[in-house]
Motif scaffolding. Structure first.
Motif, PDB file in Angstrom:
ATOM      1  N   VAL A 132       5.921 -15.658  33.274  1.00  0.00           N
ATOM      2  CA  VAL A 132       5.220 -16.081  32.057  1.00  0.00           C
ATOM      3  C   VAL A 132       4.011 -16.941  32.418  1.00  0.00           C
ATOM      4  O   VAL A 132       2.910 -16.755  31.877  1.00  0.00           O
ATOM      5  N   HIS A 133       4.204 -17.884  33.342  1.00  0.00           N
ATOM      6  CA  HIS A 133       3.074 -18.706  33.792  1.00  0.00           C
ATOM      7  C   HIS A 133       1.974 -17.823  34.385  1.00  0.00           C
ATOM      8  O   HIS A 133       0.778 -18.098  34.198  1.00  0.00           O
ATOM      9  N   TRP A 134       2.377 -16.769  35.090  1.00  0.00           N
ATOM     10  CA  TRP A 134       1.381 -15.877  35.702  1.00  0.00           C
ATOM     11  C   TRP A 134       0.536 -15.174  34.633  1.00  0.00           C
ATOM     12  O   TRP A 134      -0.692 -15.067  34.782  1.00  0.00           O
ATOM     13  N   GLU A 135       1.166 -14.692  33.557  1.00  0.00           N
ATOM     14  CA  GLU A 135       0.383 -14.030  32.510  1.00  0.00           C
ATOM     15  C   GLU A 135      -0.626 -14.989  31.885  1.00  0.00           C
ATOM     16  O   GLU A 135      -1.778 -14.609  31.620  1.00  0.00           O
ATOM     17  N   LEU A 136      -0.216 -16.222  31.660  1.00  0.00           N
ATOM     18  CA  LEU A 136      -1.144 -17.208  31.101  1.00  0.00           C
ATOM     19  C   LEU A 136      -2.269 -17.517  32.090  1.00  0.00           C
ATOM     20  O   LEU A 136      -3.419 -17.732  31.685  1.00  0.00           O
ATOM     21  N   ALA A 137      -1.944 -17.520  33.388  1.00  0.00           N
ATOM     22  CA  ALA A 137      -2.975 -17.744  34.407  1.00  0.00           C
ATOM     23  C   ALA A 137      -3.962 -16.581  34.448  1.00  0.00           C
ATOM     24  O   ALA A 137      -5.167 -16.782  34.663  1.00  0.00           O
ATOM     25  N   LEU A 138      -3.469 -15.358  34.243  1.00  0.00           N
ATOM     26  CA  LEU A 138      -4.365 -14.197  34.204  1.00  0.00           C
ATOM     27  C   LEU A 138      -5.343 -14.326  33.039  1.00  0.00           C
ATOM     28  O   LEU A 138      -6.552 -14.087  33.197  1.00  0.00           O
ATOM     29  N   LEU A 139      -4.841 -14.718  31.880  1.00  0.00           N
ATOM     30  CA  LEU A 139      -5.726 -14.941  30.733  1.00  0.00           C
ATOM     31  C   LEU A 139      -6.770 -16.007  31.053  1.00  0.00           C
ATOM     32  O   LEU A 139      -7.955 -15.861  30.725  1.00  0.00           O
ATOM     33  N   ARG A 140      -6.333 -17.074  31.714  1.00  0.00           N
ATOM     34  CA  ARG A 140      -7.252 -18.156  32.073  1.00  0.00           C
ATOM     35  C   ARG A 140      -8.317 -17.663  33.047  1.00  0.00           C
ATOM     36  O   ARG A 140      -9.500 -17.995  32.918  1.00  0.00           O
ATOM     37  N   ASP A 141      -7.918 -16.854  34.022  1.00  0.00           N
ATOM     38  CA  ASP A 141      -8.860 -16.328  35.007  1.00  0.00           C
ATOM     39  C   ASP A 141      -9.903 -15.430  34.347  1.00  0.00           C
ATOM     40  O   ASP A 141     -11.047 -15.347  34.811  1.00  0.00           O
ATOM     41  N   LEU A 142      -9.519 -14.784  33.255  1.00  0.00           N
ATOM     42  CA  LEU A 142     -10.437 -13.898  32.534  1.00  0.00           C
ATOM     43  C   LEU A 142     -11.291 -14.643  31.512  1.00  0.00           C
ATOM     44  O   LEU A 142     -12.143 -14.044  30.861  1.00  0.00           O
ATOM     45  N   ARG A 202      11.447 -15.011  26.373  1.00  0.00           N
ATOM     46  CA  ARG A 202      10.958 -14.045  25.387  1.00  0.00           C
ATOM     47  C   ARG A 202       9.860 -14.671  24.524  1.00  0.00           C
ATOM     48  O   ARG A 202       8.861 -14.017  24.216  1.00  0.00           O
ATOM     49  N   GLN A 203      10.026 -15.930  24.136  1.00  0.00           N
ATOM     50  CA  GLN A 203       8.980 -16.608  23.365  1.00  0.00           C
ATOM     51  C   GLN A 203       7.681 -16.682  24.167  1.00  0.00           C
ATOM     52  O   GLN A 203       6.590 -16.473  23.624  1.00  0.00           O
ATOM     53  N   GLY A 204       7.807 -16.977  25.458  1.00  0.00           N
ATOM     54  CA  GLY A 204       6.622 -17.050  26.307  1.00  0.00           C
ATOM     55  C   GLY A 204       5.939 -15.701  26.454  1.00  0.00           C
ATOM     56  O   GLY A 204       4.701 -15.608  26.433  1.00  0.00           O
ATOM     57  N   LEU A 205       6.736 -14.641  26.598  1.00  0.00           N
ATOM     58  CA  LEU A 205       6.169 -13.296  26.695  1.00  0.00           C
ATOM     59  C   LEU A 205       5.497 -12.885  25.389  1.00  0.00           C
ATOM     60  O   LEU A 205       4.439 -12.241  25.393  1.00  0.00           O
ATOM     61  N   THR A 206       6.108 -13.266  24.268  1.00  0.00           N
ATOM     62  CA  THR A 206       5.501 -12.971  22.968  1.00  0.00           C
ATOM     63  C   THR A 206       4.171 -13.697  22.823  1.00  0.00           C
ATOM     64  O   THR A 206       3.169 -13.124  22.375  1.00  0.00           O
ATOM     65  N   LEU A 207       4.149 -14.970  23.213  1.00  0.00           N
ATOM     66  CA  LEU A 207       2.932 -15.779  23.144  1.00  0.00           C
ATOM     67  C   LEU A 207       1.817 -15.153  23.980  1.00  0.00           C
ATOM     68  O   LEU A 207       0.708 -14.901  23.482  1.00  0.00           O
ATOM     69  N   ALA A 208       2.099 -14.900  25.247  1.00  0.00           N
ATOM     70  CA  ALA A 208       1.074 -14.319  26.119  1.00  0.00           C
ATOM     71  C   ALA A 208       0.671 -12.932  25.645  1.00  0.00           C
ATOM     72  O   ALA A 208      -0.507 -12.554  25.718  1.00  0.00           O
ATOM     73  N   GLY A 209       1.638 -12.175  25.131  1.00  0.00           N
ATOM     74  CA  GLY A 209       1.356 -10.812  24.704  1.00  0.00           C
ATOM     75  C   GLY A 209       0.339 -10.723  23.589  1.00  0.00           C
ATOM     76  O   GLY A 209      -0.485  -9.801  23.558  1.00  0.00           O
ATOM     77  N   VAL A 210       0.378 -11.677  22.661  1.00  0.00           N
ATOM     78  CA  VAL A 210      -0.590 -11.675  21.558  1.00  0.00           C
ATOM     79  C   VAL A 210      -2.016 -11.742  22.096  1.00  0.00           C
ATOM     80  O   VAL A 210      -2.910 -11.001  21.660  1.00  0.00           O
ATOM     81  N   PHE A 211      -2.239 -12.610  23.073  1.00  0.00           N
ATOM     82  CA  PHE A 211      -3.592 -12.806  23.590  1.00  0.00           C
ATOM     83  C   PHE A 211      -3.979 -11.727  24.602  1.00  0.00           C
ATOM     84  O   PHE A 211      -5.157 -11.375  24.711  1.00  0.00           O
ATOM     85  N   GLU A 213      -3.009  -8.599  24.238  1.00  0.00           N
ATOM     86  CA  GLU A 213      -3.361  -7.492  23.342  1.00  0.00           C
ATOM     87  C   GLU A 213      -4.790  -7.655  22.829  1.00  0.00           C
ATOM     88  O   GLU A 213      -5.582  -6.717  22.834  1.00  0.00           O
ATOM     89  N   ARG A 214      -5.121  -8.857  22.391  1.00  0.00           N
ATOM     90  CA  ARG A 214      -6.417  -9.092  21.751  1.00  0.00           C
ATOM     91  C   ARG A 214      -7.570  -9.069  22.747  1.00  0.00           C
ATOM     92  O   ARG A 214      -8.598  -8.424  22.503  1.00  0.00           O
ATOM     93  N   HIS A 215      -7.410  -9.780  23.859  1.00  0.00           N
ATOM     94  CA  HIS A 215      -8.549 -10.001  24.749  1.00  0.00           C
ATOM     95  C   HIS A 215      -8.638  -9.023  25.918  1.00  0.00           C
ATOM     96  O   HIS A 215      -9.709  -8.886  26.516  1.00  0.00           O
ATOM     97  N   VAL A 216      -7.527  -8.376  26.258  1.00  0.00           N
ATOM     98  CA  VAL A 216      -7.520  -7.491  27.422  1.00  0.00           C
ATOM     99  C   VAL A 216      -7.369  -6.030  27.021  1.00  0.00           C
ATOM    100  O   VAL A 216      -8.142  -5.173  27.449  1.00  0.00           O
ATOM    101  N   LEU A 217      -6.388  -5.739  26.189  1.00  0.00           N
ATOM    102  CA  LEU A 217      -6.061  -4.347  25.896  1.00  0.00           C
ATOM    103  C   LEU A 217      -6.908  -3.763  24.766  1.00  0.00           C
ATOM    104  O   LEU A 217      -7.459  -2.671  24.903  1.00  0.00           O
ATOM    105  N   ALA A 218      -7.018  -4.473  23.654  1.00  0.00           N
ATOM    106  CA  ALA A 218      -7.714  -3.924  22.487  1.00  0.00           C
ATOM    107  C   ALA A 218      -9.173  -3.610  22.787  1.00  0.00           C
ATOM    108  O   ALA A 218      -9.701  -2.588  22.329  1.00  0.00           O
ATOM    109  N   VAL A 219      -9.826  -4.456  23.564  1.00  0.00           N
ATOM    110  CA  VAL A 219     -11.252  -4.240  23.839  1.00  0.00           C
ATOM    111  C   VAL A 219     -11.481  -2.985  24.672  1.00  0.00           C
ATOM    112  O   VAL A 219     -12.577  -2.420  24.674  1.00  0.00           O
ATOM    113  N   HIS A 220     -10.446  -2.544  25.391  1.00  0.00           N
ATOM    114  CA  HIS A 220     -10.554  -1.320  26.191  1.00  0.00           C
ATOM    115  C   HIS A 220      -9.779  -0.160  25.558  1.00  0.00           C
ATOM    116  O   HIS A 220      -9.628   0.888  26.187  1.00  0.00           O
ATOM    117  N   HIS A 221      -9.278  -0.392  24.334  1.00  0.00           N
ATOM    118  CA  HIS A 221      -8.511   0.626  23.604  1.00  0.00           C
ATOM    119  C   HIS A 221      -7.310   1.099  24.425  1.00  0.00           C
ATOM    120  O   HIS A 221      -7.028   2.295  24.528  1.00  0.00           O
TER     121      HIS A 221
END
Length: 237
Positions: A132-142, A202-211, A213-221
């Protein structure tokens, strides 16, 4: 043109009868693809399993060409988790997210170090919290890091229990009580340290997943990787 670098295998796509186009996350050259001759053969297929830490040699006539790759396994992370569905889902999810998220051939040394650290941590019992910390770090790196340092409404730094899905900023339990149905839960281990239980993971995965989806996946469809969906299901209450 040629280079040699450390890398993590992210994905392999069949090319011709025996070859494969292999995507790597390298330490110094970013996400980089190349053709591995014989990648589908028994002798080489084990070398290019997603998650493996490898030494890679790339060569191309011009820098912008696909070029060819030769790899040597330094650590077979993939083989170490093949018999553990949850850990395998985490490894596959991480590799797929990096493959989707990072631009090609732009150095991201921090992302490489973080991914290799995650893959190493899969051997530990604390790996779900690390993931979970890694997913949040990936968002931060981006450039899309969450601000979990203080309440966005009051500025307090204690009793943080929610995150605004709009701003990515933390909200205290008191300030967020009236809007809690519209806020994301902030699991305690992300602000207090330590390990989370299955519900908090699961809460952490849900939290990271929202962002993600929005910032990584949706922009690339793109859709959420199937491996990540399987990982979330492993922690379903």
């Amino acid at each position: 043109m040629e280079w040699e670098d450390e890398a993590v295998v992210l994905s392999v796509r069949r090319h011709g009868e025996h070859g494969g186009i292999v995507n790597l996350l390298t330490r110094s050259h970013g996400r980089h693809a190349g053709l591995v001759h014989g990648a589908q053969s028994k002798a080489k297929s084990g070398l290019v399993q997603p998650g493996n830490h490898v030494r890679a040699w790339w060569r191309g006539r011009l820098a912008e060409h696909l070029g060819s790759l030769r790899v040597e396994v330094l650590h077979a992370h993939a083989g170490a988790v093949l018999d553990d569905p949850a850990r395998l889902a985490a490894l596959s999810s991480a590799c797929a997210l990096v493959d989707m998220a990072l631009p090609e051939r732009q150095p991201h040394p921090g992302a490489f170090v973080a991914l290799e650290a995650l893959l190493t941590a899969l051997a530990a019992e604390s790996w779900p919290s690390v993931y979970v910390h890694w997913e949040l770090a990936l968002l931060r790196d981006l450039g899309f890091g969450l601000d979990l340092s203080a309440c966005a409404a009051t500025g307090v730094t204690e009793d943080l229990g929610y995150v605004s899905p709009r701003t990515g900023r933390a909200v205290s339990r008191v300030a967020g009580e009236a809007w809690k149905d519209k806020l994301l839960i902030l699991p305690r281990f992300l602000v207090e340290g330590g390990e989370g239980d299955d519900g908090q993971i699961r809460q952490g995965l849900t939290l990271a997943g929202v962002f993600l989806e929005r910032h990584v996946l949706a922009v690339h469809h793109l859709a959420m990787p199937a491996a990540r969906i399987r990982l979330v299901d492993r922690f379903r209450a």
